[in-house]
Design a protein around this motif. Structure first.
Motif, PDB file in Angstrom:
ATOM      1  N   ASP A   1      22.680  14.688   3.647  1.00  0.00           N
ATOM      2  CA  ASP A   1      22.086  15.616   3.089  1.00  0.00           C
ATOM      3  C   ASP A   1      21.233  16.794   3.741  1.00  0.00           C
ATOM      4  O   ASP A   1      20.944  17.337   3.192  1.00  0.00           O
ATOM      5  CB  ASP A   1      21.695  15.011   2.036  1.00  0.00           C
ATOM      6  CG  ASP A   1      22.477  14.179   1.256  1.00  0.00           C
ATOM      7  OD1 ASP A   1      23.625  14.470   1.220  1.00  0.00           O
ATOM      8  OD2 ASP A   1      21.953  13.042   0.128  1.00  0.00           O
ATOM      9  N   SER A   2      21.272  15.551   4.646  1.00  0.00           N
ATOM     10  CA  SER A   2      19.649  17.129   5.707  1.00  0.00           C
ATOM     11  C   SER A   2      20.165  17.812   5.367  1.00  0.00           C
ATOM     12  O   SER A   2      20.303  18.963   6.361  1.00  0.00           O
ATOM     13  CB  SER A   2      19.822  16.250   6.509  1.00  0.00           C
ATOM     14  OG  SER A   2      20.884  16.393   7.778  1.00  0.00           O
TER      15      SER A   2
ATOM     16  N   ARG B   1      31.582   9.050   0.638  1.00  0.00           N
ATOM     17  CA  ARG B   1      31.222   9.015   1.414  1.00  0.00           C
ATOM     18  C   ARG B   1      30.654  10.566   2.044  1.00  0.00           C
ATOM     19  O   ARG B   1      31.529  11.102   1.175  1.00  0.00           O
ATOM     20  CB  ARG B   1      31.777   8.076   2.522  1.00  0.00           C
ATOM     21  CG  ARG B   1      32.146   6.461   2.388  1.00  0.00           C
ATOM     22  CD  ARG B   1      32.949   6.221   3.342  1.00  0.00           C
ATOM     23  NE  ARG B   1      32.834   4.633   2.816  1.00  0.00           N
ATOM     24  CZ  ARG B   1      33.527   4.340   3.737  1.00  0.00           C
ATOM     25  NH1 ARG B   1      33.705   4.048   4.680  1.00  0.00           N
ATOM     26  NH2 ARG B   1      33.096   2.572   3.048  1.00  0.00           N
TER      27      ARG B   1
ATOM     28  N   ARG C   1      20.366   8.198  -1.411  1.00  0.00           N
ATOM     29  CA  ARG C   1      20.090   9.536  -1.174  1.00  0.00           C
ATOM     30  C   ARG C   1      21.161  10.212  -2.245  1.00  0.00           C
ATOM     31  O   ARG C   1      21.471  10.728  -2.545  1.00  0.00           O
ATOM     32  CB  ARG C   1      19.825  10.839  -0.425  1.00  0.00           C
ATOM     33  CG  ARG C   1      17.774  10.757   0.250  1.00  0.00           C
ATOM     34  CD  ARG C   1      18.432  10.859   1.024  1.00  0.00           C
ATOM     35  NE  ARG C   1      16.713  11.499   1.763  1.00  0.00           N
ATOM     36  CZ  ARG C   1      16.165  11.586   3.017  1.00  0.00           C
ATOM     37  NH1 ARG C   1      16.404  12.793   3.561  1.00  0.00           N
ATOM     38  NH2 ARG C   1      15.148  11.667   3.052  1.00  0.00           N
ATOM     39  N   ARG C   2      22.356   9.539  -2.113  1.00  0.00           N
ATOM     40  CA  ARG C   2      23.152  10.366  -2.901  1.00  0.00           C
ATOM     41  C   ARG C   2      24.295   8.878  -3.425  1.00  0.00           C
ATOM     42  O   ARG C   2      24.109   8.060  -2.770  1.00  0.00           O
ATOM     43  CB  ARG C   2      24.142  10.819  -1.822  1.00  0.00           C
ATOM     44  CG  ARG C   2      25.671  11.761  -1.921  1.00  0.00           C
ATOM     45  CD  ARG C   2      25.712  12.902  -1.467  1.00  0.00           C
ATOM     46  NE  ARG C   2      27.025  12.750  -0.882  1.00  0.00           N
ATOM     47  CZ  ARG C   2      27.532  13.064  -0.152  1.00  0.00           C
ATOM     48  NH1 ARG C   2      27.014  14.399   0.849  1.00  0.00           N
ATOM     49  NH2 ARG C   2      29.155  13.257   0.656  1.00  0.00           N
ATOM     50  N   ALA C   3      24.418   8.901  -4.418  1.00  0.00           N
ATOM     51  CA  ALA C   3      25.481   7.719  -4.993  1.00  0.00           C
ATOM     52  C   ALA C   3      26.728   8.095  -5.365  1.00  0.00           C
ATOM     53  O   ALA C   3      27.368   7.294  -5.308  1.00  0.00           O
ATOM     54  CB  ALA C   3      24.623   8.174  -6.326  1.00  0.00           C
ATOM     55  N   GLY C   4      27.119   9.213  -4.792  1.00  0.00           N
ATOM     56  CA  GLY C   4      28.489   9.656  -4.568  1.00  0.00           C
ATOM     57  C   GLY C   4      29.257   9.878  -3.741  1.00  0.00           C
ATOM     58  O   GLY C   4      29.560   9.796  -2.430  1.00  0.00           O
TER      59      GLY C   4
END
Length: 84
Positions: free
Chosen positions: A76-77, A72, A67-70
């Motif tokens: 996202d929840s 640590r 969900r997120r490439a960037g």
């Protein structure tokens, strides 16, 4: 030996091929079995294990949702981080 297995999921490894998955599976089976190359009487079960680990790895990678490439950080929840 397992230290050499690299992360295969995107974005860490953008183009993962069957050869990458098979190499990781082979390293894993070598580590677990303690054999770099099995004796003839163990070859079939060794190869079956490599195939099974490679198949499980492919299913895992195909099922992961990145969900997120960037970097640590928090999930996202938007939750409290308490889990559950």
């Amino acid at each position: 030996m397992c230290r050499r297995i690299k992360a295969l999921r995107p974005p860490m490894t953008p183009d993962v091929g069957d050869a990458d998955i098979r190499a990781a599976a082979l390293q894993y089976v070598r580590k677990v079995s303690g054999f770099h190359a099995p004796a003839a009487h163990n070859r079939a079960v060794f190869d079956e294990a490599v195939d099974a680990v490679a198949e499980a790895t492919r299913r895992l990678l195909d099922g992961l949702e990145v969900r997120r490439a960037g970097g640590r950080g928090r999930a996202d929840s938007g939750g409290t981080g308490a889990g559950g």
